[in-house]
Design a protein around this motif. Sequence first.
Motif, PDB file in Angstrom:
ATOM      1  N   THR A   1       0.809  -1.220   0.000  1.00 54.91           N
ATOM      2  CA  THR A   1       0.000   0.000   0.000  1.00 54.91           C
ATOM      3  C   THR A   1       0.841   1.268   0.000  1.00 54.91           C
ATOM      4  O   THR A   1       0.655   2.139  -0.870  1.00 54.91           O
ATOM      5  N   PRO A   2       1.787   1.463   0.945  1.00 58.15           N
ATOM      6  CA  PRO A   2       2.592   2.697   0.884  1.00 58.15           C
ATOM      7  C   PRO A   2       3.451   2.786  -0.364  1.00 58.15           C
ATOM      8  O   PRO A   2       3.687   3.884  -0.884  1.00 58.15           O
ATOM      9  N   LEU A   3       3.922   1.640  -0.858  1.00 60.01           N
ATOM     10  CA  LEU A   3       4.719   1.677  -2.084  1.00 60.01           C
ATOM     11  C   LEU A   3       3.872   2.124  -3.271  1.00 60.01           C
ATOM     12  O   LEU A   3       4.335   2.890  -4.133  1.00 60.01           O
ATOM     13  N   ALA A   4       2.636   1.637  -3.325  1.00 56.04           N
ATOM     14  CA  ALA A   4       1.755   2.043  -4.417  1.00 56.04           C
ATOM     15  C   ALA A   4       1.418   3.528  -4.333  1.00 56.04           C
ATOM     16  O   ALA A   4       1.372   4.236  -5.361  1.00 56.04           O
ATOM     17  N   ILE A   5       1.187   4.026  -3.119  1.00 59.02           N
ATOM     18  CA  ILE A   5       0.903   5.453  -2.949  1.00 59.02           C
ATOM     19  C   ILE A   5       2.106   6.293  -3.357  1.00 59.02           C
ATOM     20  O   ILE A   5       1.973   7.329  -4.032  1.00 59.02           O
ATOM     21  N   THR A   6       3.284   5.841  -2.958  1.00 61.41           N
ATOM     22  CA  THR A   6       4.503   6.568  -3.344  1.00 61.41           C
ATOM     23  C   THR A   6       4.661   6.617  -4.854  1.00 61.41           C
ATOM     24  O   THR A   6       5.003   7.659  -5.433  1.00 61.41           O
ATOM     25  N   GLN A   7       4.415   5.493  -5.503  1.00 62.23           N
ATOM     26  CA  GLN A   7       4.510   5.444  -6.953  1.00 62.23           C
ATOM     27  C   GLN A   7       3.518   6.398  -7.608  1.00 62.23           C
ATOM     28  O   GLN A   7       3.844   7.109  -8.564  1.00 62.23           O
ATOM     29  N   THR A   8       2.299   6.456  -7.069  1.00 68.55           N
ATOM     30  CA  THR A   8       1.284   7.352  -7.617  1.00 68.55           C
ATOM     31  C   THR A   8       1.695   8.808  -7.456  1.00 68.55           C
ATOM     32  O   THR A   8       1.560   9.625  -8.387  1.00 68.55           O
ATOM     33  N   LEU A   9       2.216   9.178  -6.292  1.00 66.64           N
ATOM     34  CA  LEU A   9       2.648  10.553  -6.063  1.00 66.64           C
ATOM     35  C   LEU A   9       3.802  10.941  -6.976  1.00 66.64           C
ATOM     36  O   LEU A   9       3.856  12.064  -7.499  1.00 66.64           O
ATOM     37  N   LEU A  10       4.723  10.017  -7.182  1.00 65.31           N
ATOM     38  CA  LEU A  10       5.838  10.309  -8.081  1.00 65.31           C
ATOM     39  C   LEU A  10       5.365  10.467  -9.524  1.00 65.31           C
ATOM     40  O   LEU A  10       5.878  11.311 -10.275  1.00 65.31           O
ATOM     41  N   ASP A  11       4.393   9.635  -9.922  1.00 61.11           N
ATOM     42  CA  ASP A  11       3.848   9.767 -11.283  1.00 61.11           C
ATOM     43  C   ASP A  11       3.157  11.113 -11.464  1.00 61.11           C
ATOM     44  O   ASP A  11       3.272  11.754 -12.528  1.00 61.11           O
ATOM     45  N   VAL A  12       2.432  11.546 -10.417  1.00 61.19           N
ATOM     46  CA  VAL A  12       1.777  12.852 -10.494  1.00 61.19           C
ATOM     47  C   VAL A  12       2.806  13.962 -10.624  1.00 61.19           C
ATOM     48  O   VAL A  12       2.655  14.914 -11.421  1.00 61.19           O
ATOM     49  N   ALA A  13       3.876  13.890  -9.834  1.00 58.61           N
ATOM     50  CA  ALA A  13       4.918  14.910  -9.901  1.00 58.61           C
ATOM     51  C   ALA A  13       5.592  14.934 -11.263  1.00 58.61           C
ATOM     52  O   ALA A  13       5.999  15.997 -11.765  1.00 58.61           O
ATOM     53  N   ARG A  14       5.740  13.775 -11.879  1.00 57.09           N
ATOM     54  CA  ARG A  14       6.402  13.713 -13.179  1.00 57.09           C
ATOM     55  C   ARG A  14       5.522  14.287 -14.286  1.00 57.09           C
ATOM     56  O   ARG A  14       6.007  14.972 -15.188  1.00 57.09           O
ATOM     57  N   THR A  15       4.243  13.982 -14.234  1.00 53.99           N
ATOM     58  CA  THR A  15       3.331  14.441 -15.297  1.00 53.99           C
ATOM     59  C   THR A  15       2.841  15.869 -15.092  1.00 53.99           C
ATOM     60  O   THR A  15       2.341  16.496 -16.028  1.00 53.99           O
ATOM     61  N   ASP A  16       2.931  16.365 -13.852  1.00 60.23           N
ATOM     62  CA  ASP A  16       2.444  17.714 -13.558  1.00 60.23           C
ATOM     63  C   ASP A  16       3.549  18.504 -12.862  1.00 60.23           C
ATOM     64  O   ASP A  16       3.607  18.578 -11.626  1.00 60.23           O
TER      65      ASP A  16
ATOM     66  N   ASN B   1       3.880  21.571 -12.434  1.00 62.91           N
ATOM     67  CA  ASN B   1       3.392  22.727 -11.695  1.00 62.91           C
ATOM     68  C   ASN B   1       2.719  22.356 -10.372  1.00 62.91           C
ATOM     69  O   ASN B   1       2.195  23.235  -9.682  1.00 62.91           O
ATOM     70  N   HIS B   2       2.718  21.071 -10.055  1.00 65.35           N
ATOM     71  CA  HIS B   2       2.060  20.632  -8.818  1.00 65.35           C
ATOM     72  C   HIS B   2       2.815  21.166  -7.612  1.00 65.35           C
ATOM     73  O   HIS B   2       4.049  21.328  -7.648  1.00 65.35           O
ATOM     74  N   ASP B   3       2.068  21.443  -6.543  1.00 62.36           N
ATOM     75  CA  ASP B   3       2.663  21.979  -5.317  1.00 62.36           C
ATOM     76  C   ASP B   3       3.679  20.986  -4.749  1.00 62.36           C
ATOM     77  O   ASP B   3       3.329  19.907  -4.288  1.00 62.36           O
ATOM     78  N   THR B   4       4.948  21.347  -4.788  1.00 71.05           N
ATOM     79  CA  THR B   4       6.008  20.436  -4.343  1.00 71.05           C
ATOM     80  C   THR B   4       5.965  20.205  -2.841  1.00 71.05           C
ATOM     81  O   THR B   4       6.202  19.083  -2.365  1.00 71.05           O
ATOM     82  N   SER B   5       5.692  21.233  -2.069  1.00 62.48           N
ATOM     83  CA  SER B   5       5.673  21.088  -0.610  1.00 62.48           C
ATOM     84  C   SER B   5       4.587  20.111  -0.175  1.00 62.48           C
ATOM     85  O   SER B   5       4.817  19.276   0.718  1.00 62.48           O
ATOM     86  N   GLU B   6       3.432  20.198  -0.804  1.00 62.69           N
ATOM     87  CA  GLU B   6       2.352  19.254  -0.459  1.00 62.69           C
ATOM     88  C   GLU B   6       2.748  17.838  -0.835  1.00 62.69           C
ATOM     89  O   GLU B   6       2.501  16.886  -0.082  1.00 62.69           O
ATOM     90  N   LEU B   7       3.377  17.690  -1.983  1.00 61.60           N
ATOM     91  CA  LEU B   7       3.813  16.365  -2.416  1.00 61.60           C
ATOM     92  C   LEU B   7       4.845  15.787  -1.461  1.00 61.60           C
ATOM     93  O   LEU B   7       4.789  14.599  -1.094  1.00 61.60           O
ATOM     94  N   LEU B   8       5.794  16.604  -1.032  1.00 69.57           N
ATOM     95  CA  LEU B   8       6.823  16.129  -0.111  1.00 69.57           C
ATOM     96  C   LEU B   8       6.217  15.746   1.239  1.00 69.57           C
ATOM     97  O   LEU B   8       6.646  14.763   1.865  1.00 69.57           O
ATOM     98  N   ASP B   9       5.250  16.511   1.699  1.00 69.77           N
ATOM     99  CA  ASP B   9       4.602  16.172   2.970  1.00 69.77           C
ATOM    100  C   ASP B   9       3.896  14.818   2.885  1.00 69.77           C
ATOM    101  O   ASP B   9       3.988  13.995   3.819  1.00 69.77           O
ATOM    102  N   ARG B  10       3.211  14.579   1.794  1.00 70.20           N
ATOM    103  CA  ARG B  10       2.508  13.304   1.640  1.00 70.20           C
ATOM    104  C   ARG B  10       3.504  12.153   1.500  1.00 70.20           C
ATOM    105  O   ARG B  10       3.301  11.068   2.050  1.00 70.20           O
ATOM    106  N   LEU B  11       4.581  12.378   0.761  1.00 69.19           N
ATOM    107  CA  LEU B  11       5.611  11.343   0.646  1.00 69.19           C
ATOM    108  C   LEU B  11       6.249  11.047   1.994  1.00 69.19           C
ATOM    109  O   LEU B  11       6.539   9.882   2.313  1.00 69.19           O
TER     110      LEU B  11
END
Length: 362
Positions: free
Chosen positions: A152-167, A169-179
Amino acid sequence: MSVRLKLTLSYAGFLMLAGALLLAAVWVFLLRGRPGGSFDPNLSDFLRAFDPRNFGPRVFGAAAAAVLAFLLVFGLVGGWILAGRMLAPLTRITDATRMATNGSLSHRIRLPGRNDEFRELADAFDTMLARLETHVAEQRRFAANASHELRTPLAITQTLLDVARTDPNHDTSELLDRLHTVNTRAIDLTEALLLLSRADQRSFTREPVDLSLIAEEATETLLPLAEKRGVTIATSADITPTIGSRALLLQLATNLIHNAIVHNQPEQGTVWVSTSTHPKGVLLTVENTGEKLTQELVSTLTEPFQRGTERIRTDHAGVGLGLAIATSITHAHDGNLTLTPRSAGGLCVTVQLPAAPPHTGR
């Protein structure tokens, strides 16, 4: 040679030896006549028929050889049959062992008959198979649950990284907090699995420990969490000396108290922590208020990754191993952990550990 053949030869050999000794005794007795070879006239005509002058060594030797040959054949056949009957239970035990080796742990010997050594061996083997089957089933469930929890955490991490790669302009601080949150949960789960394995393997050093001090330290550590959630902790501690790992027992008390704080009433909840002595050992008791629980639900809470509904909704969700680790630590210290639902709501957890032997030093 097989055991059956060895027993057969032993039976036959013993029978031959007994027959030879008997024939030798008869021959010596017959030769113990009066001087000149005459028998006492008071002896019966039956004994006179065994006069050595009429029953010489050659005749006696031939008869003795025939008797010994008959005893040999009789001993071999009878010994083979008797050995087969005696060793039949071992054949069933051997077949069950082969089936268990091939992975079939559900088979049982269930040896009938009287309660002898073979019956005790078969019953002990059946008990071992039952425990082994239960243990293997628990390990399979644990492996499946652990794989799911780690995925589960590995899948979530993969999803967040995919979002960061495709977007970009996504808020980096929010992404880092979730990671960071997901990574922390994965680390907590891994450490819990390692701790559970360490407790199961009993790979720790035992030393004298006062369980009351352990409970006091765990309570002080979790006091800020209790205050944050509006939970009151009441303590009552008697000196309770035991033998074990201080680190593992501290983890045991911490898990139980943390679980009692989290699974409590939203406001004005209470946790009671007490230690006491008992004729059979020392006790650590942790009770809490909360929703009413059924005995069926309580009986499953010590299984790995079993969560109550409230645990999923909280910010202190844990990894589902708190009570499982507490149970393993208790068993590793040769103790018992009992869960009992309180009639007014909540749970009562009792840990009974062996008391430390009295100090005999001078």
